[in-house]
Write a protein that holds these residues in place. Structure first.
Motif, PDB file in Angstrom:
ATOM      1  N   PRO A   1      59.332 -38.045 -53.475  1.00 28.51           N
ATOM      2  CA  PRO A   1      58.357 -39.126 -53.325  1.00 28.51           C
ATOM      3  C   PRO A   1      58.824 -40.423 -53.975  1.00 28.51           C
ATOM      4  N   ALA A   2      58.224 -41.509 -53.534  1.00 27.30           N
ATOM      5  CA  ALA A   2      58.485 -42.814 -54.135  1.00 27.30           C
ATOM      6  C   ALA A   2      57.919 -42.836 -55.556  1.00 27.30           C
ATOM      7  N   SER A   3      58.175 -43.902 -56.280  1.00 31.10           N
ATOM      8  CA  SER A   3      57.836 -43.963 -57.699  1.00 31.10           C
ATOM      9  C   SER A   3      56.346 -44.133 -57.972  1.00 31.10           C
ATOM     10  N   THR A   4      55.966 -43.633 -59.148  1.00 27.52           N
ATOM     11  CA  THR A   4      54.603 -43.766 -59.674  1.00 27.52           C
ATOM     12  C   THR A   4      54.703 -44.188 -61.134  1.00 27.52           C
ATOM     13  N   ALA A   5      53.587 -44.586 -61.696  1.00 27.75           N
ATOM     14  CA  ALA A   5      53.574 -44.925 -63.123  1.00 27.75           C
ATOM     15  C   ALA A   5      53.945 -43.715 -63.964  1.00 27.75           C
TER      16      ALA A   5
ATOM     17  N   VAL B   1      54.332 -31.625 -46.211  1.00 28.09           N
ATOM     18  CA  VAL B   1      54.140 -32.504 -47.354  1.00 28.09           C
ATOM     19  C   VAL B   1      53.438 -31.740 -48.478  1.00 28.09           C
ATOM     20  N   SER B   2      53.968 -31.867 -49.703  1.00 26.74           N
ATOM     21  CA  SER B   2      53.285 -31.307 -50.874  1.00 26.74           C
ATOM     22  C   SER B   2      51.936 -32.001 -51.042  1.00 26.74           C
ATOM     23  N   PRO B   3      50.961 -31.330 -51.648  1.00 31.08           N
ATOM     24  CA  PRO B   3      49.595 -31.869 -51.685  1.00 31.08           C
ATOM     25  C   PRO B   3      49.328 -32.994 -52.678  1.00 31.08           C
ATOM     26  N   SER B   4      50.269 -33.373 -53.521  1.00 31.14           N
ATOM     27  CA  SER B   4      49.993 -34.420 -54.510  1.00 31.14           C
ATOM     28  C   SER B   4      49.779 -35.765 -53.826  1.00 31.14           C
ATOM     29  N   PRO B   5      49.012 -36.660 -54.475  1.00 34.24           N
ATOM     30  CA  PRO B   5      48.820 -37.997 -53.900  1.00 34.24           C
ATOM     31  C   PRO B   5      50.138 -38.714 -53.644  1.00 34.24           C
ATOM     32  N   ARG B   6      51.102 -38.630 -54.572  1.00 34.18           N
ATOM     33  CA  ARG B   6      52.346 -39.378 -54.382  1.00 34.18           C
ATOM     34  C   ARG B   6      53.144 -38.878 -53.186  1.00 34.18           C
TER      35      ARG B   6
ATOM     36  N   PRO C   1      66.467 -38.684 -57.776  1.00 33.45           N
ATOM     37  CA  PRO C   1      65.844 -40.007 -57.827  1.00 33.45           C
ATOM     38  C   PRO C   1      64.700 -40.125 -56.824  1.00 33.45           C
ATOM     39  N   PRO C   2      63.784 -41.054 -57.067  1.00 31.77           N
ATOM     40  CA  PRO C   2      62.691 -41.269 -56.118  1.00 31.77           C
ATOM     41  C   PRO C   2      63.224 -41.700 -54.749  1.00 31.77           C
ATOM     42  N   LEU C   3      62.530 -41.256 -53.740  1.00 34.50           N
ATOM     43  CA  LEU C   3      62.761 -41.664 -52.356  1.00 34.50           C
ATOM     44  C   LEU C   3      64.207 -41.448 -51.908  1.00 34.50           C
TER      45      LEU C   3
END
Length: 197
Positions: A10-14, A50-55, A164-166
């Motif tokens: 997934p892309a980045s999150t805080a 897709v995994s169920p997390s919001p990100r 790494p993200p994405l």
């Protein structure tokens, strides 16, 4: 029958930027923009998971992946969820040391590394039974566990892999044998990866 699995982190999150154990946070503005910029750069596929997390869900949506099925959830961190490793280590140094050294050790109320690896291995083996192409947006720890399984490495090799993200990691396999292509960017020049031997 050969299956080709592209695992997208997934892309980045805080939470990711502050090295926190997953806390169900949304993509940050930079992560959302990066995912949108990569839309259309992925190979066409018959199955999207897709995994169920919001990100993961937000990354898949920003990539324009349509109506996906469900991939496994990320690593269950129990009482450590949403905290940094440094915070937990300051309060529970013996528990953290044991968790890092012993694949069978788990965070309080969470899942062990061995359990994660076995869960991901079972999922990959199920995908291999169906053949074809699969695109899955999954948590970085699932990518790491999948690579360890594909290479037949020890569980402790998990700690030596960075995702790494994405980025894309390609697995291809048949008859229980996997090839791995790590960390491809999500650009238009991504190759299809190696053929299994």
């Amino acid at each position: 029958m050969t299956v080709r699995v592209t695992l997208i982190s997934p892309a980045s999150t805080a939470a990711l930027r502050s090295a926190r154990f997953e806390d169900a946070s949304d993509l940050d503005a930079r992560g959302l923009a990066a995912a949108r910029a990569a839309a259309g750069a992925l190979p066409a596929t018959g199955r999207v998971l897709v995994s169920p997390s919001p990100r993961c869900r937000q990354t898949a949506q920003a990539l324009g992946l349509g109506a996906p099925g469900e991939a496994p959830a990320g690593w269950a961190m129990g009482a450590w969820r949403g905290r940094t490793l440094d915070e937990v280590a300051a309060e529970q140094p013996d528990a953290v040391a044991g968790w890092l050294a012993d694949p069978a050790a788990a965070p309080p109320g969470g899942e062990s590394l061995a359990g994660l690896r076995d869960r991901v291995a079972g999922w990959l083996d199920t995908l291999a039974d169906g053949g074809g192409r699969v695109l899955a947006v999954v948590e970085p720890e699932l990518v790491r566990a999948a690579v360890v399984h594909a290479l037949g490495g020890p569980a402790t090799a998990f700690w030596r892999l960075d995702v790494p993200p994405l980025t894309a990691t390609d697995l291809s396999g048949r008859a229980g044998r996997w090839n791995v292509r790590l960390g491809a960017g999500l650009g238009p020049d991504r190759g299809a990866g190696p053929d299994p031997v």
